[in-house]
Design a protein around this motif. Structure first.
Motif, short mmCIF file in Angstrom:
data_model
loop_
_atom_site.label_atom_id
_atom_site.label_comp_id
_atom_site.label_asym_id
_atom_site.label_seq_id
_atom_site.Cartn_x
_atom_site.Cartn_y
_atom_site.Cartn_z
N ILE A 346 -57.98 -34.08 97.22
CA ILE A 346 -58.07 -34.94 96.05
C ILE A 346 -58.55 -33.78 94.92
CG2 ILE A 346 -58.78 -36.31 94.54
CD1 ILE A 346 -56.61 -37.37 96.49
N LYS A 347 -59.95 -32.62 95.24
CA LYS A 347 -59.70 -31.97 94.94
C LYS A 347 -59.05 -30.53 94.18
CE LYS A 347 -63.14 -31.43 97.27
NZ LYS A 347 -64.85 -30.84 97.69
N GLN A 348 -58.51 -30.39 95.22
CA GLN A 348 -57.24 -29.31 95.01
C GLN A 348 -55.61 -28.96 95.28
OE1 GLN A 348 -58.62 -26.58 93.96
NE2 GLN A 348 -59.99 -26.90 94.02
N PRO A 349 -55.11 -30.13 94.59
CA PRO A 349 -53.70 -30.64 94.65
C PRO A 349 -52.70 -29.42 95.04
CG PRO A 349 -54.48 -30.85 92.51
CD PRO A 349 -55.83 -30.78 93.32
N THR A 350 -53.35 -28.15 94.22
CA THR A 350 -51.96 -27.44 94.36
C THR A 350 -52.72 -26.23 95.57
OG1 THR A 350 -52.07 -26.87 91.64
CG2 THR A 350 -51.59 -24.80 93.17
N LEU A 351 -53.82 -26.21 96.33
CA LEU A 351 -53.35 -25.34 96.96
C LEU A 351 -53.30 -26.62 98.65
CD1 LEU A 351 -55.06 -24.02 99.51
CD2 LEU A 351 -56.95 -25.06 99.59
N VAL A 352 -53.14 -28.09 98.34
CA VAL A 352 -52.34 -28.92 99.22
C VAL A 352 -51.28 -29.18 99.32
CG1 VAL A 352 -52.69 -30.82 100.16
CG2 VAL A 352 -54.84 -30.16 99.57
N THR A 353 -50.72 -29.20 98.19
CA THR A 353 -49.54 -28.90 97.91
C THR A 353 -48.58 -27.92 99.04
OG1 THR A 353 -48.68 -30.02 95.58
CG2 THR A 353 -47.36 -28.64 96.32
N GLY A 354 -49.05 -26.43 98.20
CA GLY A 354 -48.68 -25.61 98.86
C GLY A 354 -49.06 -25.51 100.75
N LEU A 355 -49.90 -26.28 101.67
CA LEU A 355 -50.31 -26.17 102.61
C LEU A 355 -49.07 -26.77 103.13
CD1 LEU A 355 -53.97 -26.74 102.95
CD2 LEU A 355 -52.43 -24.31 103.97
N LEU A 356 -48.94 -28.23 102.74
CA LEU A 356 -47.70 -28.66 102.81
C LEU A 356 -46.62 -28.43 103.20
CD1 LEU A 356 -49.02 -31.90 101.58
CD2 LEU A 356 -49.60 -31.81 103.94
N ILE A 357 -46.28 -27.79 102.25
CA ILE A 357 -44.75 -27.09 102.44
C ILE A 357 -44.49 -26.23 103.11
CG2 ILE A 357 -43.76 -25.33 101.03
CD1 ILE A 357 -44.42 -26.85 98.11
#
Length: 439
Positions: A346-357
């Motif tokens: 929730i806090k860092q959606p950009t980081l999570v998006t990169g990790l998930l991609i």
């Protein structure tokens, strides 16, 4: 009657602080054009190259490809390794169709095919930048441009772009990027934005069409449907019900593609995992630890792409057991990624998006090692490099906190020493290695 109390203040209900809406940036297509030009320039020196490695098996050794346009219908009915007398269940007709078209008008000309790869790679840069500007609409378009340039320049892509046969990888990724971009175009950027129902349906139908083309390019695109809910959750602003409804057509397409594949080429006989050259990790006792070991290799090559090789066959990367330091490090990194995902979802959606991609697109390659014990190849990192680039640029923006507004021009960005110089330095090093390695 009771007298009113004079001078007594009425109780004030404390107001909740208003949530400040994040600033939205308008995409700038000039950044996408710049990315396309850079993508073409990086691999222009491959155009004069010849056929290499597996090119013979899928082009000059493929009777249907050599027939040109007349052979196209038959290309939809065969495994890509059909003329090597193999049926491994690799159904990738779209790249073969493009080879047949080239052979119709430019028979036996590898330079035209190399040019085709370079053009497709340039188009990848163009549409990837458009997609990222849409996904990261709360960042200045420079963020999307830096991520795209990082992806384009990464030296690990040489195996894909400079090898004609690997057009299946380029087409798969390019069509998936276009599909995701069109899907996000069908979703309002903000509540104030209005999109007609007809436009929404048109964009989503065309999006599904490009996703189908991605599947016809390479089966690994099936993992791409997982990227749909990821982007819709973090950047689309949709609730869970709408995310499920929007994702459902892509799931149906995967099922239909699998049915088409089964009806046209059968289940795929596979091969006995006895070829130690191409299946050095076939022993069931070493597959899982070797997978973690190769995961470590993947992360290392994404961060430090040197040295690189066109061939990672038997003993180039020896099999490993559970006591190997690289295996332990791989397990630690996987757990670390999962921790970052849970902690920052929730806090860092950009980081999570990169990790998930990175994780989603790398999963098919790790599955290949786990299920068949197959060798590592640099093409495994083609799509994951995007997620890694997002993380790198996000970390840099977070570190220096650049003050960018919608009016900040590209020239002003270049003049920001702490923002542009490190990015330009990294891009220059990657580009130099890429151009040198293409030969």
């Amino acid at each position: 009657m009771k007298k009113k109390e004079v001078g007594k203040k009425s109780k004030q209900i404390p107001q909740q602080p208003r949530q400040v809406a994040k600033q939205l940036f308008v995409p700038d297509n000039r950044y996408a054009v710049l990315a396309a030009i850079v993508g073409f320039a990086l691999y222009a020196n491959t155009i004069l190259n010849q056929y290499v490695l597996d090119d013979a098996a899928v082009i000059t050794g493929n009777i249907y490809v050599m027939k040109g346009l007349k052979g196209i219908p038959a290309l939809f009915t065969i495994d890509i390794w059909h003329f090597l007398n193999l049926n491994l269940g690799y159904y990738r007709p779209l790249s073969l169709v493009t080879f047949a078209i080239e052979n119709q008008f430019f028979p036996g000309n590898p330079h035209v095919s190399h040019l085709g790869n370079v053009i497709l790679f340039a188009l990848t840069g163009f549409f990837l930048c458009l997609l990222l500007m849409r996904v990261f609409k709360h960042y200045h378009p420079a963020f999307a441009l830096f991520v795209t340039l990082f992806f384009l320049a990464h030296p690990v892509h040489t195996e894909v772009v400079a090898n004609i046969k690997s057009r299946d990888e380029i087409l798969s990724f390019l069509n998936l990027v276009i599909a995701l971009y069109l899907l996000l175009r069908s979703i309002p950027v903000s509540p104030a934005t209005k999109i007609s129902a007809a436009r929404v349906y048109t964009l989503r139908i065309v999006s599904c069409l490009f996703f189908y083309l991605a599947l016809l390019s390479k089966e690994t695109a099936m993992a791409g449907f997982l990227l749909v809910p990821v982007l819709l959750f973090f950047e689309g602003g949709l609730n869970y019900r709408k995310i499920i409804v929007t994702t459902l057509p892509f799931i149906i397409l995967v099922a239909l593609f699998q049915f088409q594949k089964y009806m046209l080429i059968g289940p795929g006989t596979g091969i006995e995992a006895k070829d130690v050259v191409n299946y050095p990790y076939a022993d069931p006792s070493i597959r899982l630890p070797s997978m973690f070991m190769l995961f470590t290799w993947c992360i290392r090559l994404l961060i430090i792409p040197y040295p690189l090789s066109y061939n990672y066959a038997f003993d180039q990367i020896p099999a490993a057991g559970w006591s190997s330091g690289l295996v332990i490090l791989g397990i630690v990194m996987v757990l670390g990624m999962l921790y970052l995902l849970v902690r920052n979802i929730i806090k860092q959606p950009t980081l999570v998006t990169g990790l998930l991609i990175s994780g989603i697109t790398l999963a098919p390659a790790m599955g290949f090692v786990l299920l068949k014990g197959g060798i590592f190849a640099e093409r495994f990192l083609y799509a994951p490099a995007l997620g890694f680039g997002i993380i790198v640029v996000w970390l840099w923006f977070r570190l220096i906190k650049p003050a960018l507004t919608p009016s900040t021009t590209f020239v002003e960005i270049v003049r920001k020493f702490n923002l542009s110089v490190p990015m330009v330095g990294l891009f220059t090093m990657y580009s130099a290695e890429t151009i040198y390695r293409n030969n």
